[in-house]
Structure formats: C-alpha cells, structure tokens
Design an enzyme around this catalytic site. Structure first.
Site, PDB file in Angstrom:
ATOM      1  N   THR A 122       0.796  -1.395   0.120  1.00  0.00           N
ATOM      2  CA  THR A 122      -0.146  -0.010  -0.032  1.00  0.00           C
ATOM      3  C   THR A 122       0.593   1.266   0.003  1.00  0.00           C
ATOM      4  O   THR A 122       0.471   2.277  -0.551  1.00  0.00           O
ATOM      5  CB  THR A 122      -1.144   0.031   1.325  1.00  0.00           C
TER       6      THR A 122
ATOM      7  N   SER B  28       1.436  -7.494  -0.756  1.00  0.00           N
ATOM      8  CA  SER B  28       1.915  -8.533   0.107  1.00  0.00           C
ATOM      9  C   SER B  28       1.112  -9.687   0.712  1.00  0.00           C
ATOM     10  O   SER B  28       1.575 -10.422   0.998  1.00  0.00           O
ATOM     11  CB  SER B  28       2.650  -7.842   1.160  1.00  0.00           C
TER      12      SER B  28
ATOM     13  N   THR C 182       1.760  -4.075   4.266  1.00  0.00           N
ATOM     14  CA  THR C 182       1.484  -4.442   5.799  1.00  0.00           C
ATOM     15  C   THR C 182       1.003  -5.795   5.953  1.00  0.00           C
ATOM     16  O   THR C 182       1.156  -6.455   7.066  1.00  0.00           O
ATOM     17  CB  THR C 182       0.485  -3.304   6.368  1.00  0.00           C
ATOM     18  N   ASP C 183       0.118  -6.053   5.274  1.00  0.00           N
ATOM     19  CA  ASP C 183      -0.516  -7.572   5.580  1.00  0.00           C
ATOM     20  C   ASP C 183       0.399  -8.941   5.843  1.00  0.00           C
ATOM     21  O   ASP C 183       0.127  -9.690   6.728  1.00  0.00           O
ATOM     22  CB  ASP C 183      -1.408  -8.036   4.143  1.00  0.00           C
TER      23      ASP C 183
END
Ligand code: SIN
Length: 320
Positions: free
Chosen positions: A13, A59, A92-93
């Site tokens: 992101t 990710s 971030t995932d």
C-alpha cells in the site's frame, strides 16, 4: 567515503495509488516504484540514497520465491562496504512474516529496516512518506543492526512484529516485547539493545528451489472445527501443519483426532495460539508440541525452516 542507504521496493500500500485522495481502501497496491516514494519526501533528497525495485506485490500474495530473492539481494547489498544499511518497502499484510523470515535467515550485521503504510501514496494524509523517512533515519543510525521495522513512529524487532488492526494507522504491535524504540522529530530514541541475529540452522546451507519447499499450512481451531480440513491437507501433500489453537493453544477434539492421524502419516504438527497477544505457555502431557511465544504465521515459518534443514541433512547423509 559517504556510505549509501539502499531502498529496496517490494510493493504494498505504501506504493499504492487510488483514483481519489479520500479513498483508503479501493486502491491499486504496488503501483509506484521506490524512486517515486523517495521523491515524495523532500528530506530524503539530500541523502545518499539509492532505490531499486525487487518486486511489485500486494503482500497478501507474498511467496517463498520472492522471500529467497529478497534474502539473496539483501545479503549481497549488506556485504558491500559502501552500503550503510537497507530499507525495504513492503505491504503491511505479511510484513510480520517477511520480517520474521529475514530475522531467522539473514545475517544482518548492518540495519535492514522494513517499512510500509496503511494508506496509499495518493491519500490526503498518507502515512508512507513519514514511515519511509523514519526507516531511512534508522538505517543511518550509528550502531544500528539487525532486522527491524519502522512503522507509525515506532521501531519494532523483526522477530516480534504482529499486525493487530486492518485499517488503523497504528496497526502493529510487538507482543510482550513492546517497541524497540520510538522515532521523534527525525531522531531515534532506543529503549533497548539492537536485536542479535538468532539464525536458524537452515540458514547455513543452500536451499532447494522454492517450488520444492515442503508445504506447511495453518489451520484454525474454532467452535465446530472439522478434522476433514486436516485430512484434506495431508491428502494434498502437507509436510507440516500449525494449528492456531484457542486460548492457550487448546485444540478442538475433532482437529486433535485428525492431527494424530496426520502425525501417524509422518506430517509434523504443532500448536500455537490464535490469540493476538501472547503465545502458548506450558506443555501438558500428551499435548501436541507447542510453538511457545510464536504467532501461527511465525510458527509456520519456523516449522518450514526445520523441515528444510532436516531434509537438507538427510540429503547430505544420503550423498556422503
Ligand atoms: C499489502 O500488504 O501489500 C497491501 C496492504 C497494505 O500494505 O497495507
């Protein structure tokens, strides 16, 4: 010699683009190259920074082949005397998984600072530019070393990170360890020593191609859990299974029965806790092996590395 900080882009992101500045959700992740992310931060213009793109992934689609590529590239960069440290921009995932994988497999005698963002680069108040600046600050800090994560004004050990929220800007925690430090007005205030490398023994040997890595899956225990899920994974060739247990790692009787069948078929089964904080304490007699403080995704990586190591040792014994 002025030493360089290298920014390695992998997507996420932080490199996302939305059609409207107020859109935090309907964006395309991994759209921008790391050069564009650095260009959005005026304070970076004067620094000896070099950018390169390793992947352009959301990710949530992270894979083992990209991990291998990233680890190899980081090792090569860290070996260069002119490189002071490396920043990795990431989604971030699965940030916590990549951070844990690198922590266990990369000898980071210089700083490897991962960073990310919850809002796309086009957002009215994007968090990426400040996170990137903070990550570069950490990478340029004297004495910095190890795999760490700069996010939301805090610095986390790569080994401790866990994503706790799917939308808020302060999306991460460090479990019982808490943050390693905070970033305040362009300065790092460190609370404890830099993380020491605790490399997994698998890190010492070459690995087979990622396509031939053992399959290790995570199954969650819950009310009404079905053992058929575990049976199906065994049928599909799983070599290892981590059960994300309830509470202190307890496992539904249906899953436990299937886990015992899996073990009898040679599959390695371990149990972690699905609780977002804390891990599994103690090991009652007869329980499945516990993963201690590790989260289920960390436990999956650990089991994967164990299996890679054991298979490598077996291969070496056979060929010697
Ligand atoms: C991703 O993980 O690549 C998308 C989500 C994010 O970065 O927040």
């Amino acid at each position: 010699m002025q030493r360089t900080i290298v920014v390695v882009g992998t997507g996420g992101t932080i490199a996302g683009v939305a059609a409207r500045a107020e859109d935090h959700v309907g964006y395309e992740a991994a759209a921008l190259a790391p050069e564009a992310l650095a260009a959005a931060v005026p304070a970076l213009a004067a620094l000896p920074l070099r950018c390169e793109s390793l992947a352009r992934l959301d990710s949530s689609d992270m894979d083992h082949a990209t991990w291998c590529l990233l680890r190899r590239r980081l090792a090569a960069l860290l070996r260069r005397p002119q490189v002071r440290g490396v920043v990795v921009t990431h989604g971030t995932d699965t940030l916590e998984e990549t951070a844990y994988f690198l922590h266990r497999t990369l000898r980071a005698s210089k700083p490897v600072v991962l960073t990310a963002a919850m809002r796309p680069a086009t957002a009215l108040s994007a968090d990426g530019p400040q996170n990137l600046l903070d990550a570069v600050t950490v990478a340029g800090t004297d004495g910095a070393r190890g795999v760490v994560v700069a996010f939301g004004g805090r610095l986390w050990c790569g080994a401790d990170l866990r994503k706790l929220h799917g939308y808020r800007l302060d999306a991460f925690g460090g479990g019982d360890g808490g943050p390693l430090g905070v970033l305040e007005d362009g300065r790092l205030r460190l609370f404890r020593a830099w993380p020491k490398a605790t490399l997994h023994p698998a890190a010492a040997r070459p690995w087979p191609d990622a396509a031939r890595w053992p399959a290790v899956d995570i199954v969650t225990s819950h009310a009404g859990a079905r053992g058929a899920v575990v049976d199906a994974l065994v049928g599909a060739g799983a070599a290892g299974i981590v059960i994300a247990g309830t509470g202190n790692g307890s496992v539904h009787a249906e899953l436990l029965g299937a886990a015992r069948r899996a073990e009898a078929a040679g599959v390695r089964v371990r149990r972690a806790s699905r609780c977002p904080l804390g891990g599994v304490v103690g090991a009652p007699p007869g329980a499945l092996p516990s993963c201690g403080a590790l989260t289920p995704p960390q436990a999956r990586i650990e089991l994967l590395l164990d299996l890679l190591h054991e298979r490598g040792a077996l291969r070496r014994r056979r060929t010697s």
